[in-house]
Motif scaffolding. Structure first.
Motif, PDB file in Angstrom:
ATOM      1  N   THR A   1      69.737  33.509   7.151  1.00 48.77           N
ATOM      2  CA  THR A   1      68.308  33.632   7.494  1.00 48.77           C
ATOM      3  C   THR A   1      67.390  33.276   6.343  1.00 48.77           C
ATOM      4  OG1 THR A   1      68.342  35.972   6.889  1.00 48.77           O
ATOM      5  CG2 THR A   1      68.819  35.429   9.191  1.00 48.77           C
ATOM      6  N   ILE A   2      67.910  32.685   5.255  1.00 48.37           N
ATOM      7  CA  ILE A   2      67.059  32.438   4.087  1.00 48.37           C
ATOM      8  C   ILE A   2      65.941  31.452   4.414  1.00 48.37           C
ATOM      9  CG2 ILE A   2      68.608  30.641   3.194  1.00 48.37           C
ATOM     10  CD1 ILE A   2      67.700  31.548   0.373  1.00 48.37           C
ATOM     11  N   ASP A   3      66.258  30.443   5.243  1.00 49.70           N
ATOM     12  CA  ASP A   3      65.212  29.475   5.597  1.00 49.70           C
ATOM     13  C   ASP A   3      64.104  30.141   6.399  1.00 49.70           C
ATOM     14  OD1 ASP A   3      67.034  29.963   7.577  1.00 49.70           O
ATOM     15  OD2 ASP A   3      67.091  27.916   8.361  1.00 49.70           O
ATOM     16  N   GLN A   4      64.469  31.058   7.280  1.00 55.35           N
ATOM     17  CA  GLN A   4      63.463  31.786   8.056  1.00 55.35           C
ATOM     18  C   GLN A   4      62.650  32.726   7.167  1.00 55.35           C
ATOM     19  OE1 GLN A   4      62.637  31.254  11.232  1.00 55.35           O
ATOM     20  NE2 GLN A   4      64.166  29.599  11.267  1.00 55.35           N
ATOM     21  N   SER A   5      63.343  33.366   6.180  1.00 54.00           N
ATOM     22  CA  SER A   5      62.643  34.275   5.266  1.00 54.00           C
ATOM     23  C   SER A   5      61.595  33.513   4.461  1.00 54.00           C
ATOM     24  CB  SER A   5      63.641  34.945   4.331  1.00 54.00           C
ATOM     25  OG  SER A   5      64.552  35.732   5.052  1.00 54.00           O
ATOM     26  N   ILE A   6      61.969  32.310   3.949  1.00 53.64           N
ATOM     27  CA  ILE A   6      61.030  31.515   3.163  1.00 53.64           C
ATOM     28  C   ILE A   6      59.855  31.071   4.026  1.00 53.64           C
ATOM     29  CG2 ILE A   6      60.768  29.297   1.987  1.00 53.64           C
ATOM     30  CD1 ILE A   6      63.600  29.705   0.895  1.00 53.64           C
ATOM     31  N   LYS A   7      60.141  30.686   5.242  1.00 56.46           N
ATOM     32  CA  LYS A   7      59.071  30.257   6.160  1.00 56.46           C
ATOM     33  C   LYS A   7      58.093  31.410   6.403  1.00 56.46           C
ATOM     34  CE  LYS A   7      58.344  28.325  10.783  1.00 56.46           C
ATOM     35  NZ  LYS A   7      59.020  27.869  12.032  1.00 56.46           N
ATOM     36  N   THR A   8      58.652  32.629   6.569  1.00 53.98           N
ATOM     37  CA  THR A   8      57.809  33.811   6.802  1.00 53.98           C
ATOM     38  C   THR A   8      56.926  34.094   5.593  1.00 53.98           C
ATOM     39  OG1 THR A   8      59.491  34.755   8.263  1.00 53.98           O
ATOM     40  CG2 THR A   8      57.842  36.272   7.376  1.00 53.98           C
ATOM     41  N   MET A   9      57.497  33.970   4.373  1.00 52.87           N
ATOM     42  CA  MET A   9      56.714  34.238   3.155  1.00 52.87           C
ATOM     43  C   MET A   9      55.584  33.221   3.000  1.00 52.87           C
ATOM     44  SD  MET A   9      59.537  35.265   0.286  1.00 52.87           S
ATOM     45  CE  MET A   9      60.686  36.603   0.531  1.00 52.87           C
ATOM     46  N   LEU A  10      55.896  31.956   3.252  1.00 53.91           N
ATOM     47  CA  LEU A  10      54.861  30.918   3.123  1.00 53.91           C
ATOM     48  C   LEU A  10      53.725  31.169   4.096  1.00 53.91           C
ATOM     49  CD1 LEU A  10      57.151  27.763   2.711  1.00 53.91           C
ATOM     50  CD2 LEU A  10      55.666  28.774   0.967  1.00 53.91           C
ATOM     51  N   GLN A  11      54.066  31.597   5.307  1.00 50.14           N
ATOM     52  CA  GLN A  11      53.034  31.906   6.305  1.00 50.14           C
ATOM     53  C   GLN A  11      52.235  33.143   5.908  1.00 50.14           C
ATOM     54  OE1 GLN A  11      55.308  32.227   9.896  1.00 50.14           O
ATOM     55  NE2 GLN A  11      55.344  30.006  10.287  1.00 50.14           N
ATOM     56  N   ARG A  12      52.922  34.131   5.308  1.00 46.77           N
ATOM     57  CA  ARG A  12      52.253  35.366   4.915  1.00 46.77           C
ATOM     58  C   ARG A  12      51.171  35.069   3.871  1.00 46.77           C
ATOM     59  NH1 ARG A  12      56.149  38.779   1.954  1.00 46.77           N
ATOM     60  NH2 ARG A  12      57.169  38.923   3.994  1.00 46.77           N
TER      61      ARG A  12
ATOM     62  N   LYS B   1      68.982  21.403   4.900  1.00 44.96           N
ATOM     63  CA  LYS B   1      68.247  20.477   5.782  1.00 44.96           C
ATOM     64  C   LYS B   1      67.051  21.172   6.428  1.00 44.96           C
ATOM     65  CE  LYS B   1      72.137  17.437   6.895  1.00 44.96           C
ATOM     66  NZ  LYS B   1      73.056  16.948   7.961  1.00 44.96           N
ATOM     67  N   ASN B   2      67.247  22.425   6.821  1.00 46.68           N
ATOM     68  CA  ASN B   2      66.149  23.185   7.426  1.00 46.68           C
ATOM     69  C   ASN B   2      65.010  23.380   6.430  1.00 46.68           C
ATOM     70  OD1 ASN B   2      67.543  23.400   9.846  1.00 46.68           O
ATOM     71  ND2 ASN B   2      68.380  25.432   9.363  1.00 46.68           N
TER      72      ASN B   2
ATOM     73  N   GLN C   1      79.341  23.346   5.948  1.00 38.84           N
ATOM     74  CA  GLN C   1      78.311  22.869   6.865  1.00 38.84           C
ATOM     75  C   GLN C   1      77.152  23.848   6.967  1.00 38.84           C
ATOM     76  OE1 GLN C   1      78.471  19.799   8.190  1.00 38.84           O
ATOM     77  NE2 GLN C   1      76.346  20.194   8.859  1.00 38.84           N
ATOM     78  N   ARG C   2      77.484  25.158   6.794  1.00 40.12           N
ATOM     79  CA  ARG C   2      76.436  26.176   6.910  1.00 40.12           C
ATOM     80  C   ARG C   2      75.364  25.976   5.837  1.00 40.12           C
ATOM     81  NH1 ARG C   2      78.015  32.429   6.379  1.00 40.12           N
ATOM     82  NH2 ARG C   2      79.067  31.520   4.584  1.00 40.12           N
ATOM     83  N   ILE C   3      75.811  25.735   4.578  1.00 41.45           N
ATOM     84  CA  ILE C   3      74.853  25.533   3.486  1.00 41.45           C
ATOM     85  C   ILE C   3      74.103  24.225   3.677  1.00 41.45           C
ATOM     86  CG2 ILE C   3      74.658  25.135   1.014  1.00 41.45           C
ATOM     87  CD1 ILE C   3      76.846  27.135   0.566  1.00 41.45           C
ATOM     88  N   LEU C   4      74.815  23.193   4.108  1.00 43.45           N
ATOM     89  CA  LEU C   4      74.162  21.896   4.334  1.00 43.45           C
ATOM     90  C   LEU C   4      73.078  22.018   5.395  1.00 43.45           C
ATOM     91  CD1 LEU C   4      77.294  19.539   4.293  1.00 43.45           C
ATOM     92  CD2 LEU C   4      75.669  19.971   2.431  1.00 43.45           C
TER      93      LEU C   4
ATOM     94  N   VAL D   1      59.664  22.080   2.017  1.00 38.16           N
ATOM     95  CA  VAL D   1      59.962  22.675   0.720  1.00 38.16           C
ATOM     96  C   VAL D   1      60.651  21.643  -0.158  1.00 38.16           C
ATOM     97  CG1 VAL D   1      61.285  24.464  -0.448  1.00 38.16           C
ATOM     98  CG2 VAL D   1      60.086  24.993   1.686  1.00 38.16           C
ATOM     99  N   GLN D   2      60.289  21.587  -1.460  1.00 38.55           N
ATOM    100  CA  GLN D   2      60.895  20.673  -2.411  1.00 38.55           C
ATOM    101  C   GLN D   2      62.205  21.271  -2.922  1.00 38.55           C
ATOM    102  OE1 GLN D   2      59.121  17.555  -3.491  1.00 38.55           O
ATOM    103  NE2 GLN D   2      58.328  18.177  -1.493  1.00 38.55           N
ATOM    104  N   LEU D   3      63.254  20.445  -3.133  1.00 38.80           N
ATOM    105  CA  LEU D   3      64.546  20.898  -3.638  1.00 38.80           C
ATOM    106  C   LEU D   3      64.836  20.211  -4.959  1.00 38.80           C
ATOM    107  CD1 LEU D   3      66.732  20.785  -0.383  1.00 38.80           C
ATOM    108  CD2 LEU D   3      65.497  22.733  -1.360  1.00 38.80           C
TER     109      LEU D   3
END
Length: 891
Positions: A729-740, A769-770, A762-765, A776-778
């Motif tokens: 859920t890290i991608d969702q957590s980051i999305k939530t923080m950016l929106q907050r 991608k998400n 594949q899970r990390i890949l 977000v910059q990587l």
């Protein structure tokens, strides 16, 4: 007058006193009176003499009469005494709580002399036991008061010697010359009372015994044709005691098949014969009881029947028990004969009396041969002494159990589990039973199980369980004899490489050969155990000096140097060893193993192929590590963690484009802890995930503050742990923080370690991608220090590559670093990614990096890490004063 008679001497004393007082008053008062009245003194004195002479005369007459009365009273008593003096009657006269007279027989009955009774004096309370005192007092009082009381009663008396008596008292009220006294006699009925008590006791016991035994008594008056039953007989037949029983009634209750027995027995009784019968009766509730009767008729001198006496006993329950006993005996016989274990019965000398079929099979002898064998001869010699002692204990009534080995007729040994128990009859041991179970196969199975339980299946060496038992034994021995015991914890180096590249078959072969190599280096009394995949533990017991353990460790290192040939191929591996010693490093088994393991771990994480003796500093390091790991979560809650921020400069503009938050920890007891120490520990415990979330949230909050004050072009670059990426859920957590915080996704840059490039999960890949799809910059941090692949670098589509400071240090003078840095910058640009060079500390390094085309720079030359307040001031100064660097590329 009564007072004169009763108290003559006190009255006489008073009279004399009055005369003396008169003489005194004559001189004082009377002499004065006849002078005043003018009366002659002789007339006054004559008057006084007449007055005092009359009472004195009356007194003398009263005394005379009283003496005559007392004389008559004493004469009457003396007549009574003369009657009883030589009599065997224990007589007494009692008055005023004292004996006026006791006969010699009375004194003898109570064991006193008459002198003792009169002079002490002895009262009724001295002669009676305490429980009769109140009764006697009441009786005496009532008798003297003229009330009607019993003329006889029985009391318990006590003699002078303390012996108790039962006495019948016969008191009566008599008057001697007008005086009331109690005259009576005492009869010793002790023997009679004892006989009566015994008779009552016997009758009670007999009645109780008959009741317990269920014996019913009856009588038949042959003359008057009258039948009498005992109360228990009425109870048996359920009749009221008011109903008169008859023979006909009894016959009506007898079972049809048994009535002829009772009729015939009556005919036999009339001849005087003793008749015994067993017959059944049917009660009103339909139940059937079986009775056993004995009867006999008493005949007169002419042979005619007078009375028939008989008893009946309900033996129904006894017959049931006898049937049960027969059944039990049959079962016992079946259990004995058909028991699957060998069963013997022995006499008190230990001789075999009987054996069952299984005993014959177990020992191979015939029944006749077994009866001629002596049990001890069948037992293996090393067990005979114990068996003899056990037999003695069983004869004392205590069952025993023993495991022994015995001989088969063919000579082979048989393992037996033997239970030996006494045969007890009426609490007396009359013999012995032996039940012997053949456990030969079970013993063999146990040996196999024990080998599996205590042996390592791969090497055949002792396993961890056996190791702990041996350590306990050796430690106890060392403590008793003052020796030391050393523990070597051995780990094979690089075994994982063999397993990963050649397979576990080669790895297992290596472990077996390594075990053999270690065994060749140790003493005979030492023990080597395998405790894990590539781990061994060596016990070195009973050593007097520490150098013995060091010498063995050095021999093991030397033994590993030639390498190992597996399937004609040479493989090289080494050993990392840790050493702990009892009692220097502890007196607990687990503590010694733990300390040896920790010492080995330090070797393993160092250069390997060595040994290290445990030191207290190792323990201190472990304690510090433990404290740090257990403080992370609480420190997050308490605000002990804080961030500093290091600016990153855009080379073209010369102004800050990005800032990187760096985590710091001010521990409440350990002070400021370096990130290089606590970050790896947080990775181990998984707390890095919590820390990462906190850092990300704090960083975005700081970025939002900067945007609000006008720095809308600045970005934040946050380090992310690989373990955070394993969170689905890290991608969702980051999305939530950016929106907050209402921040654009491109304002956030996530720095990943170079190891992420070789991850093929594949899970990390998918998560990366998400994140990219969010905007977000990587970036890849510390590029060039790991084993990354250019292919993965391109595949993951990174935005920024940060070249590690180790390649920047000393350029351009450090020619090798300069060449590598230049090549990496060109390569990254060719892949379409931005380059950031870290660790810029000098002007020369800065100029070289700018010349080679780095997009951004970061390092102490630009700025040290700043706390939040200083970061804001730094950016404010930059906005006022302009770019900090204004170098132009020479290219």
């Amino acid at each position: 007058m009564r007072w004169f008679a009763k108290y003559p001497y006190p009255v006489l004393f008073i009279y004399v006193l009055i005369l003396l007082l008169t003489t005194f008053f004559d001189h004082l008062i009377i002499h004065y009176l006849y002078e005043v009245l003018n009366i002659p003194s002789w007339s006054v004195k004559l008057f006084l003499m007449v007055i005092f002479t009359i009472p004195f005369y009356i007194f003398l007459e009263s005394v005379k009469k009283q003496q005559l009365k007392n004389f008559t009273y004493q004469m009457e008593i003396e007549k009574y005494k003369l009657t009883l003096e030589n009599s065997t009657i224990a007589a007494f006269i009692y008055k005023d709580n004292a004996f006026l007279y006791v006969s010699p027989a009375f004194a003898e009955l109570f064991g006193y002399t008459r002198k003792e009774i009169y002079e002490k004096p002895i009262t009724r309370y001295d002669l009676l036991t305490e429980e009769y005192h109140e009764m006697i007092s009441t009786n005496v009082k009532d008798r003297l008061d003229g009330k009607k009381v019993s003329s006889k009663y029985q009391v318990k008396a006590k003699r002078k010697d303390g012996m108790e008596l039962y006495v019948d008292l016969y008191p009566s009220l008599q008057s001697f010359n007008g005086q009331n006294v109690i005259v009576g006699s005492a009869v010793n009925v002790t023997e009679k009372r004892q006989i009566q008590n015994e008779l009552e006791k016997s009758e009670k016991v007999l009645s109780q015994a008959q009741k317990i035994a269920g014996i019913l008594y009856w009588e038949f008056d042959n003359v008057n044709n009258k039948l009498t039953w005992s109360p228990q007989t009425y109870k048996l037949f359920g009749l009221s005691p008011n109903i008169k029983p008859t023979f006909e009634y009894l016959l009506s209750k007898v079972h049809d098949e048994d009535r002829c027995i009772l009729i015939n027995s009556r005919e036999k009784e009339l001849t005087g014969e003793n008749v015994t019968n067993i017959y059944r009766i049917i009660l009103d509730d339909g139940s059937i009881r079986t009775l056993h009767s004995i009867s006999q008729c008493l005949l007169d001198d002419n042979g005619r029947p007078i009375q028939t006496i008989g008893t009946m006993q309900d033996i129904t329950d006894r017959l049931v028990e006898e049937n049960k006993l027969v059944l039990t005996e049959n079962r016992y016989k079946s259990l004995f004969d058909h028991n699957l274990d060998s069963v013997f019965s022995l006499d008190l000398e230990g001789n075999i009396i009987t054996v069952n079929e299984m005993a014959i099979r177990t020992f191979g002898y015939s029944r006749e041969e077994m009866s001629q064998q002596y049990p001890l001869d069948l037992i293996a010699p090393e067990f005979r002494n114990e068996a003899e002692q056990l037999f003695v204990q069983v004869l004392s009534g205590k069952p025993q159990r023993i495991q022994i080995q015995a001989f088969h007729k063919e000579g082979r040994r048989v393992d037996l589990d033997v239970t030996v128990m006494p045969i007890t009859v009426k609490s007396i041991v009359t013999g012995v039973f032996c039940i012997a179970k053949d456990v030969t196969k079970q013993k063999e199975h146990l040996k196999t199980i024990e080998q599996l339980a205590y042996k390592d299946h791969l090497t055949g060496l002792p396993n961890r369980r056996k190791l702990l038992e041996l350590m306990h034994s050796h430690m106890k021995e060392a403590k008793n004899h003052g020796f030391m015991m050393a523990i070597l914890y051995i780990d094979l180096d690089r075994l994982k490489i063999i397993n990963d590249n050649l397979g576990h078959e080669f790895g297992d072969a290596m472990i077996i050969e390594a075990g053999k190599r270690i065994l060749s280096c140790i003493r005979k009394e030492d023990t080597l155990a395998r405790v894990g995949g590539d781990e061994f533990v060596l016990i070195i017991p009973n050593i007097s000096e520490f150098d013995i353990a060091i010498d063995i460790a050095q021999r093991i290192l030397e033994a590993f140097k030639p390498g190992f040939y597996l399937e004609e191929k040479l493989f090289r591996t080494t050993a990392s060893m840790g050493i702990s010693v009892y009692p220097a490093h502890g007196e607990d088994i687990n503590e010694l193993l733990h300390k040896a393991d920790k010492a080995m771990y330090l070797v393993k994480t160092g250069k390997k192929n060595n040994y290290k003796v445990f030191e207290n500093s190792i323990q201190e390091q472990e304690e510090r590590k433990f404290l740090i790991q257990n403080s992370i979560e609480s420190s997050l809650s308490n605000g002990d963690f804080f961030l500093v921020y290091q600016p990153r400069i855009d080379v073209k503009t010369g102004i800050t484009s990005t800032f990187e938050p760096l985590l710091r920890w001010r521990h409440p007891s350990l002070g400021l802890i370096c990130p290089d120490e606590f970050i790896p520990l947080a990775e181990e415990t998984g707390d890095i995930v919590l820390i990462g979330e906190w850092v990300l949230n704090e960083s975005l909050q700081t970025l939002k503050h900067l945007h609000l004050i006008g720095n809308t072009d600045i970005r934040v670059s946050v380090n992310v742990s690989v373990k955070q990426l394993y969170q689905s859920t890290i991608d969702q957590s980051i999305k939530t923080m950016l929106q907050r915080y209402k921040l654009p996704p491109q304002a956030l840059e996530l720095e990943l370690t170079e190891s992420i490039l070789i991850s093929d999960e594949q899970r990390i890949l998918d998560i990366l991608k998400n994140l990219k799809s969010l905007g977000v910059q990587l970036s890849i941090d510390d590029f060039g220090t790991g084993n990354s692949s250019i292919t993965y670098l391109k595949k993951l589509n990174m935005d920024v590559i940060k070249i590690d400071r180790s390649f920047v240090t000393g350029v351009p003078k450090a020619k090798e670093n300069a060449a590598i840095t230049s090549a990496m910058i060109n390569l990254i640009h060719d892949l379409g990614m931005k380059v950031v060079c870290e660790g810029i500390e000098t002007e020369e390094e800065l100029q070289y990096i700018i010349d080679k085309g780095s997009d951004e720079i970061q390092g102490f030359y630009v700025s040290y890490p700043l706390v939040k307040k200083d970061l804001f001031q730094y950016l404010q100064r930059e906005a006022i004063n302009g770019p900090k660097i204004q170098y132009q590329s020479k290219n």
